[in-house]
Motif scaffolding. Structure first.
Motif, PDB file in Angstrom:
ATOM      1  N   ILE A  13       0.834  -1.207   0.000  1.00 20.44           N
ATOM      2  CA  ILE A  13       0.000   0.000   0.000  1.00 20.44           C
ATOM      3  C   ILE A  13       0.866   1.252   0.000  1.00 20.44           C
ATOM      4  O   ILE A  13       0.585   2.226  -0.712  1.00 20.44           O
ATOM      5  N   MET A  14       1.930   1.249   0.785  1.00 22.16           N
ATOM      6  CA  MET A  14       2.804   2.427   0.869  1.00 22.16           C
ATOM      7  C   MET A  14       3.439   2.725  -0.484  1.00 22.16           C
ATOM      8  O   MET A  14       3.626   3.896  -0.842  1.00 22.16           O
ATOM      9  N   ASP A  15       3.750   1.688  -1.239  1.00 20.97           N
ATOM     10  CA  ASP A  15       4.297   1.880  -2.580  1.00 20.97           C
ATOM     11  C   ASP A  15       3.277   2.591  -3.469  1.00 20.97           C
ATOM     12  O   ASP A  15       3.599   3.563  -4.168  1.00 20.97           O
ATOM     13  N   GLY A  16       2.031   2.104  -3.424  1.00 24.04           N
ATOM     14  CA  GLY A  16       0.995   2.709  -4.255  1.00 24.04           C
ATOM     15  C   GLY A  16       0.633   4.117  -3.838  1.00 24.04           C
ATOM     16  O   GLY A  16       0.550   5.034  -4.682  1.00 24.04           O
ATOM     17  N   THR A  17       0.420   4.331  -2.547  1.00 22.79           N
ATOM     18  CA  THR A  17       0.045   5.670  -2.077  1.00 22.79           C
ATOM     19  C   THR A  17       1.166   6.675  -2.305  1.00 22.79           C
ATOM     20  O   THR A  17       0.912   7.837  -2.651  1.00 22.79           O
ATOM     21  N   GLY A  18       2.405   6.242  -2.122  1.00 26.02           N
ATOM     22  CA  GLY A  18       3.534   7.140  -2.342  1.00 26.02           C
ATOM     23  C   GLY A  18       3.596   7.632  -3.779  1.00 26.02           C
ATOM     24  O   GLY A  18       3.850   8.821  -4.032  1.00 26.02           O
ATOM     25  N   ASP A  19       3.340   6.720  -4.733  1.00 29.26           N
ATOM     26  CA  ASP A  19       3.367   7.115  -6.146  1.00 29.26           C
ATOM     27  C   ASP A  19       2.244   8.096  -6.469  1.00 29.26           C
ATOM     28  O   ASP A  19       2.451   9.094  -7.183  1.00 29.26           O
ATOM     29  N   ILE A  20       1.043   7.821  -5.964  1.00 28.28           N
ATOM     30  CA  ILE A  20      -0.098   8.694  -6.275  1.00 28.28           C
ATOM     31  C   ILE A  20       0.080  10.068  -5.638  1.00 28.28           C
ATOM     32  O   ILE A  20      -0.152  11.104  -6.276  1.00 28.28           O
ATOM     33  N   VAL A  21       0.492  10.084  -4.374  1.00 28.43           N
ATOM     34  CA  VAL A  21       0.704  11.367  -3.690  1.00 28.43           C
ATOM     35  C   VAL A  21       1.789  12.176  -4.397  1.00 28.43           C
ATOM     36  O   VAL A  21       1.637  13.385  -4.615  1.00 28.43           O
ATOM     37  N   TYR A  67      -8.123  16.747  -9.892  1.00 28.63           N
ATOM     38  CA  TYR A  67      -7.078  16.055  -9.137  1.00 28.63           C
ATOM     39  C   TYR A  67      -7.463  14.597  -8.882  1.00 28.63           C
ATOM     40  O   TYR A  67      -6.607  13.695  -8.970  1.00 28.63           O
ATOM     41  N   VAL A  68      -8.727  14.357  -8.571  1.00 27.17           N
ATOM     42  CA  VAL A  68      -9.182  12.982  -8.321  1.00 27.17           C
ATOM     43  C   VAL A  68      -9.001  12.138  -9.580  1.00 27.17           C
ATOM     44  O   VAL A  68      -8.528  10.991  -9.520  1.00 27.17           O
ATOM     45  N   ARG A  69      -9.390  12.681 -10.712  1.00 27.37           N
ATOM     46  CA  ARG A  69      -9.224  11.949 -11.963  1.00 27.37           C
ATOM     47  C   ARG A  69      -7.752  11.654 -12.238  1.00 27.37           C
ATOM     48  O   ARG A  69      -7.408  10.554 -12.705  1.00 27.37           O
ATOM     49  N   SER A  70      -6.899  12.601 -11.954  1.00 29.64           N
ATOM     50  CA  SER A  70      -5.457  12.384 -12.147  1.00 29.64           C
ATOM     51  C   SER A  70      -4.952  11.284 -11.212  1.00 29.64           C
ATOM     52  O   SER A  70      -4.132  10.448 -11.612  1.00 29.64           O
ATOM     53  N   GLY A  71      -5.442  11.297  -9.958  1.00 30.45           N
ATOM     54  CA  GLY A  71      -5.051  10.256  -9.007  1.00 30.45           C
ATOM     55  C   GLY A  71      -5.475   8.875  -9.476  1.00 30.45           C
ATOM     56  O   GLY A  71      -4.702   7.906  -9.393  1.00 30.45           O
ATOM     57  N   PHE A  72      -6.705   8.769  -9.993  1.00 27.06           N
ATOM     58  CA  PHE A  72      -7.182   7.487 -10.512  1.00 27.06           C
ATOM     59  C   PHE A  72      -6.365   7.056 -11.735  1.00 27.06           C
ATOM     60  O   PHE A  72      -6.091   5.863 -11.917  1.00 27.06           O
ATOM     61  N   SER A  73      -5.994   8.020 -12.548  1.00 22.93           N
ATOM     62  CA  SER A  73      -5.189   7.702 -13.727  1.00 22.93           C
ATOM     63  C   SER A  73      -3.827   7.138 -13.336  1.00 22.93           C
ATOM     64  O   SER A  73      -3.357   6.148 -13.906  1.00 22.93           O
ATOM     65  N   ILE A  74      -3.202   7.750 -12.332  1.00 20.93           N
ATOM     66  CA  ILE A  74      -1.914   7.236 -11.839  1.00 20.93           C
ATOM     67  C   ILE A  74      -2.109   5.854 -11.228  1.00 20.93           C
ATOM     68  O   ILE A  74      -1.312   4.932 -11.451  1.00 20.93           O
ATOM     69  N   GLY A  75      -3.193   5.703 -10.434  1.00 21.68           N
ATOM     70  CA  GLY A  75      -3.461   4.422  -9.790  1.00 21.68           C
ATOM     71  C   GLY A  75      -3.668   3.295 -10.773  1.00 21.68           C
ATOM     72  O   GLY A  75      -3.206   2.162 -10.556  1.00 21.68           O
ATOM     73  N   GLN A  76      -4.349   3.571 -11.874  1.00 20.22           N
ATOM     74  CA  GLN A  76      -4.579   2.542 -12.883  1.00 20.22           C
ATOM     75  C   GLN A  76      -3.278   2.056 -13.506  1.00 20.22           C
ATOM     76  O   GLN A  76      -3.178   0.902 -13.937  1.00 20.22           O
TER      77      GLN A  76
END
Length: 365
Positions: free
Chosen positions: A248-256, A278-287
């Protein structure tokens, strides 16, 4: 480019030098250390079990020159299967750590400190070569501190037996805070990465505990967890907690990091984005990271499970039994980590986007 090549050669030479130095440190050991100077195979015998698995039983006569203490030669007999499932086939030139029982010596283990020291120097050297000095130092400090935290908590658990989940839950929080503080630094980005990591971890385990409670732990065999002297279910979740935290820390760190970078870029270009942007950008990074992180977790699970899987198949076990004994808990741990990675995307996107927009409005940006 030429400078980097010269630096890389220097790192390789330093690693080789450390290997040579540590390979000759037998005098620092209290236990007898010896070097194998002669190996003779005195007997070979084909063996076969009830499942038609064949192997070769090898008997070796080892002549070992002691490198410390008496510095005499000793001769030992080593019986081992060629597959080396339950032993080690020794070669000339290897160094071993011995123990003396009465007038006889026995091999305890191979002496591997030279290789380990050389690999550490190689890792640190390449890290310094590819990153800034400050980042490299903080990363190494983070790793050493996390190791220290882990040892302290294990000692506390062994000597005082406190509530396991509470103790290691606190350790996970310390792991996350310490790692993010040293890697990112004491800033808002670090706080949002820590906050979203903790929130996602709590949400993940709340969901998992809820599902397991509804199903009554159906087909989940915690009793197959090996070598545990306390409640096996608790220790399974302790290991899973640390594993999930890292994913989780890997994923959250990248999105943040991505959202904060987007915010800084927009400020330079005098562009104002909305909360939804910003939310859309966060989802885009998460995908982009969900697939790779999940596949990495699955490959790690398969790498850990492969030896046991092969052993169980070789001994005539069915796939149903293997799934229950050899793969059950590892697969469950991987699924929980995957759930955490997926949940990290919306949690991090919404929380971080809200914080960025709020800060921008507060600062009048």
């Amino acid at each position: 480019m030429k400078k980097k090549i010269i630096q890389l050669i220097f790192v390789l030479l330093a690693s080789l030098l450390v290997f040579v130095i540590v390979d000759n440190d037998a005098g620092l050991y209290q236990k007898p250390v010896g070097k194998i100077v002669s190996v003779q195979t005195t007997n070979q015998q084909k063996i076969e079990d009830n499942y038609q698995n064949t192997d070769l039983q090898i008997t070796q006569a080892l002549e070992i020159q002691l490198l410390n203490q008496s510095k005499t030669k000793v001769v030992l007999t080593n019986e081992v299967a060629q597959s080396q499932v339950t032993g080690q086939v020794y070669r000339v030139g290897q160094q071993v750590i011995l123990q003396k029982i009465g007038n006889h010596y026995e091999i305890m283990t191979l002496k591997r400190d030279a290789l380990l020291a050389a690999m550490v120097v190689l890792f640190v050297g390449i890290l310094l070569l590819l990153t800034q000095l400050r980042f490299s130092v903080f990363l190494m400090l983070s790793l050493l501190l996390n190791l220290l935290y882990f040892v302290v908590v294990v000692l506390v658990n062994v000597n005082f037996t406190p509530p396991v989940l509470v103790l290691f839950g606190f350790l996970s929080l310390v792991f996350a805070a310490s790692s993010l503080l040293f890697v990112i630094g004491p800033n808002r980005q670090m706080l949002y990465a820590l906050l979203t990591t903790v929130l996602t971890t709590l949400l993940t385990f709340a969901l998992v505990f809820l599902v397991l409670s509804w199903t009554g732990n159906a087909d989940v065999h915690f009793e197959y967890l090996e070598y545990v002297t306390q409640n096996p279910a608790q220790f399974f979740f302790v290991g899973t907690m640390i594993s999930v935290l890292g994913a989780i820390m890997d994923g959250t760190g990248d999105i943040v990091a991505g959202l904060f970078g987007l915010s800084r870029q927009n400020q330079l270009n005098q562009i104002q984005l909305t909360f939804r942007d910003y939310v859309r950008s966060g989802f885009s990074i998460g995908q982009e990271i969900i697939g790779t992180l999940t596949n990495v977790l699955f490959m790690i699970f398969m790498a850990e499970a492969f030896p046991m899987l092969l052993l169980l198949l070789r001994n005539g076990n069915s796939w149903d039994y293997i799934a229950s004994v050899g793969l059950n808990l590892g697969l469950l741990q991987t699924l929980i980590s995957a759930i955490g990675i997926v949940l990290a995307v919306p949690v991090t996107s919404f929380v971080t986007s809200f914080g960025i927009v709020f800060h921008e409005k507060k600062e009048g940006l």
